[in-house]
Design a protein around this motif. Structure first.
Motif, PDB file in Angstrom:
ATOM      1  N   UNK A 188       0.833  -1.196   0.000  1.00  0.00           N
ATOM      2  CA  UNK A 188       0.000   0.000   0.000  1.00  0.00           C
ATOM      3  C   UNK A 188       0.868   1.246   0.000  1.00  0.00           C
ATOM      4  N   UNK A 189       0.262   2.367  -0.328  1.00  0.00           N
ATOM      5  CA  UNK A 189       0.946   3.653  -0.288  1.00  0.00           C
ATOM      6  C   UNK A 189       0.118   4.583   0.579  1.00  0.00           C
ATOM      7  N   UNK A 190       0.732   5.201   1.564  1.00  0.00           N
ATOM      8  CA  UNK A 190       0.003   6.063   2.483  1.00  0.00           C
ATOM      9  C   UNK A 190      -0.462   7.342   1.805  1.00  0.00           C
ATOM     10  N   UNK A 191       0.208   7.726   0.726  1.00  0.00           N
ATOM     11  CA  UNK A 191      -0.144   8.940  -0.002  1.00  0.00           C
ATOM     12  C   UNK A 191      -1.026   8.602  -1.202  1.00  0.00           C
ATOM     13  N   UNK A 192      -1.725   9.617  -1.730  1.00  0.00           N
ATOM     14  CA  UNK A 192      -2.294   9.475  -3.058  1.00  0.00           C
ATOM     15  C   UNK A 192      -1.108   9.436  -4.021  1.00  0.00           C
ATOM     16  N   UNK A 193      -0.974   8.347  -4.737  1.00  0.00           N
ATOM     17  CA  UNK A 193       0.206   8.171  -5.583  1.00  0.00           C
ATOM     18  C   UNK A 193       0.395   9.366  -6.516  1.00  0.00           C
ATOM     19  N   UNK A 194       1.650   9.731  -6.703  1.00  0.00           N
ATOM     20  CA  UNK A 194       1.971  10.876  -7.523  1.00  0.00           C
ATOM     21  C   UNK A 194       2.128  12.164  -6.739  1.00  0.00           C
ATOM     22  N   UNK A 195       1.804  12.116  -5.451  1.00  0.00           N
ATOM     23  CA  UNK A 195       1.864  13.343  -4.645  1.00  0.00           C
ATOM     24  C   UNK A 195       2.809  13.218  -3.455  1.00  0.00           C
ATOM     25  N   UNK A 196       3.638  12.188  -3.434  1.00  0.00           N
ATOM     26  CA  UNK A 196       4.491  11.942  -2.282  1.00  0.00           C
ATOM     27  C   UNK A 196       5.786  12.742  -2.376  1.00  0.00           C
ATOM     28  N   UNK A 197       6.151  13.387  -1.253  1.00  0.00           N
ATOM     29  CA  UNK A 197       7.401  14.156  -1.189  1.00  0.00           C
ATOM     30  C   UNK A 197       8.295  13.682  -0.048  1.00  0.00           C
ATOM     31  N   UNK A 198       7.964  12.523   0.563  1.00  0.00           N
ATOM     32  CA  UNK A 198       8.740  12.050   1.705  1.00  0.00           C
ATOM     33  C   UNK A 198      10.187  11.753   1.324  1.00  0.00           C
ATOM     34  N   UNK A 199      10.389  11.053   0.203  1.00  0.00           N
ATOM     35  CA  UNK A 199      11.749  10.697  -0.191  1.00  0.00           C
ATOM     36  C   UNK A 199      12.594  11.923  -0.476  1.00  0.00           C
ATOM     37  N   UNK A 200      11.999  12.911  -1.130  1.00  0.00           N
ATOM     38  CA  UNK A 200      12.772  14.101  -1.469  1.00  0.00           C
ATOM     39  C   UNK A 200      13.172  14.865  -0.216  1.00  0.00           C
ATOM     40  N   UNK A 266       4.684   4.978  12.842  1.00  0.00           N
ATOM     41  CA  UNK A 266       3.955   6.220  13.037  1.00  0.00           C
ATOM     42  C   UNK A 266       3.160   6.648  11.800  1.00  0.00           C
ATOM     43  N   UNK A 267       3.604   6.239  10.614  1.00  0.00           N
ATOM     44  CA  UNK A 267       2.943   6.685   9.387  1.00  0.00           C
ATOM     45  C   UNK A 267       2.151   5.554   8.747  1.00  0.00           C
ATOM     46  N   UNK A 268       2.789   4.420   8.526  1.00  0.00           N
ATOM     47  CA  UNK A 268       2.114   3.305   7.863  1.00  0.00           C
ATOM     48  C   UNK A 268       2.734   1.995   8.316  1.00  0.00           C
ATOM     49  N   UNK A 269       1.889   1.038   8.658  1.00  0.00           N
ATOM     50  CA  UNK A 269       2.363  -0.276   9.074  1.00  0.00           C
ATOM     51  C   UNK A 269       2.561  -1.166   7.860  1.00  0.00           C
TER      52      UNK A 269
END
Length: 352
Positions: A188-200, A266-269
């Protein structure tokens, strides 16, 4: 700009849906492609060995020889091949993505999976015979968004993000002529795909442009007196006890200390989406295809998941009113699930 809206939508290839629900499986390598085809996938999706796809890992993906062999293998057995060009072009390197569209077209694939509107415009203009699918990275969560891509680029199919409830998926299908593909198994992806900025935030490289959530060059494993630590560009993601399974480090699935709560997700299991029990509902509302996540996974994973889902979909299509997901199906999929556990994810939100 000349758009597909200037001419009838029927001019786009593959616009008319076929009967039945397709099983779309990942192919991170030629052995994985063959495993998917041999175990019952209707379609496989793959990527080139560059930043144009969202699984840009060393040792994965297809060069010219492999894609030619893979397409022949699939087509000889009546299966389809999709190419994922699902990252966003960077300003200085747009030609890389344009060349990838041309490569896909010339190789004879059945569809390209695109996220960027500019790349769709390029495909419509330069490769009008290509069937276009909207990637999950396009972040289209409502029928108005799908209508935009349909009106301007004639998309034939869209992959919905994994944040919609069953009711919301049904509402989208009811109001769009575009075929709808949804994820049926995998991470699963905790974000709406295409909108994630965690890695950056941690690495300066976003998965939406560089193709990986955690660039391998930024990943470090360190043995410490407290246990094995995984770090991403120096950021501590997790610490594992002796004998504990260690997952590939991503910020969204790390364990952190937050306030008085220590060392928890804390964010996603880590868990995998599993829709075996929902197949009759997905079929009833008109979902065109079930997608398996996991191009970064092994051919053995692909074979096992494809085999189970093939059996489940066939059983459901043969007798949807009396379909029941078998216990052994769940057991087999849990063996390859993240954290060896599964969830219905956002599909099961009773308040919706």
């Amino acid at each position: 700009m000349t758009t597909v809206a200037d001419s009838p939508h029927q001019s786009r290839p593959g616009a008319a849906p076929a009967a039945g629900m397709e099983l779309v499986c990942p192919a991170g390598s030629l052995p994985a492609l063959k495993a998917a085809v041999d175990n019952g996938a209707d379609c496989v999706y793959l990527g080139f060995r560059d930043a144009t796809n969202a699984r840009n890992f060393a040792g994965l993906n297809f060069d010219e020889a492999a894609i030619e062999t893979g397409i022949r293998y699939a087509h000889d057995r009546g299966r389809k091949v999709f190419v994922a060009l699902n990252t966003y072009p960077q300003a200085a390197k747009a030609e890389l993505w344009q060349r990838a569209v041309d490569r896909a077209a010339h190789s004879g694939v059945d569809a390209v999976i695109l996220a960027d509107p500019g790349m769709m415009a390029y495909a419509v203009k330069h490769q009008p015979q290509l069937r276009l699918h909207l990637s999950v990275q396009g972040s289209a969560t409502n029928y108005e968004a799908l209508d935009f891509y349909y009106q301007h680029f004639g998309i034939a199919r869209a992959v919905l993000p994994r944040v919609l409830s069953m009711t919301q998926v049904a509402q989208v299908i009811e109001k769009t002529p575009v075929e709808i593909e949804v994820f049926g198994f995998g991470s699963l992806c905790v974000m709406v795909e295409g909108r994630c900025a965690l890695s950056s935030y941690a690495t300066g490289e976003a998965p939406n442009t560089n193709g990986v959530c955690s660039p391998p060059k930024a990943v470090r494993w360190v043995e410490t007196p407290q246990g094995r630590e995984s770090r991403l560009n120096g950021v501590l993601i997790d610490r594992y006890a002796p004998g504990e399974n260690a997952g590939y480090p991503t910020l969204c699935k790390g364990r952190f200390d937050v306030g008085d709560e220590k060392n928890y997700y804390a964010i996603e299991e880590p868990t995998s989406l599993n829709t075996l029990s929902l197949l009759p509902d997905l079929m009833k509302i008109g979902v065109r295809a079930i997608k398996v996540e996991g191009r970064q996974r092994s051919p053995a994973y692909v074979a096992q998941v494809t085999k189970v889902l093939r059996a489940a979909i066939d059983s459901c299509q043969a007798n949807p009113l009396h379909y029941k997901a078998r216990t052994d199906w769940f057991s087999e999929l849990d063996k390859v699930a993240e954290g060896q556990q599964h969830t219905l994810g956002a599909y099961h939100r009773p308040w919706k």
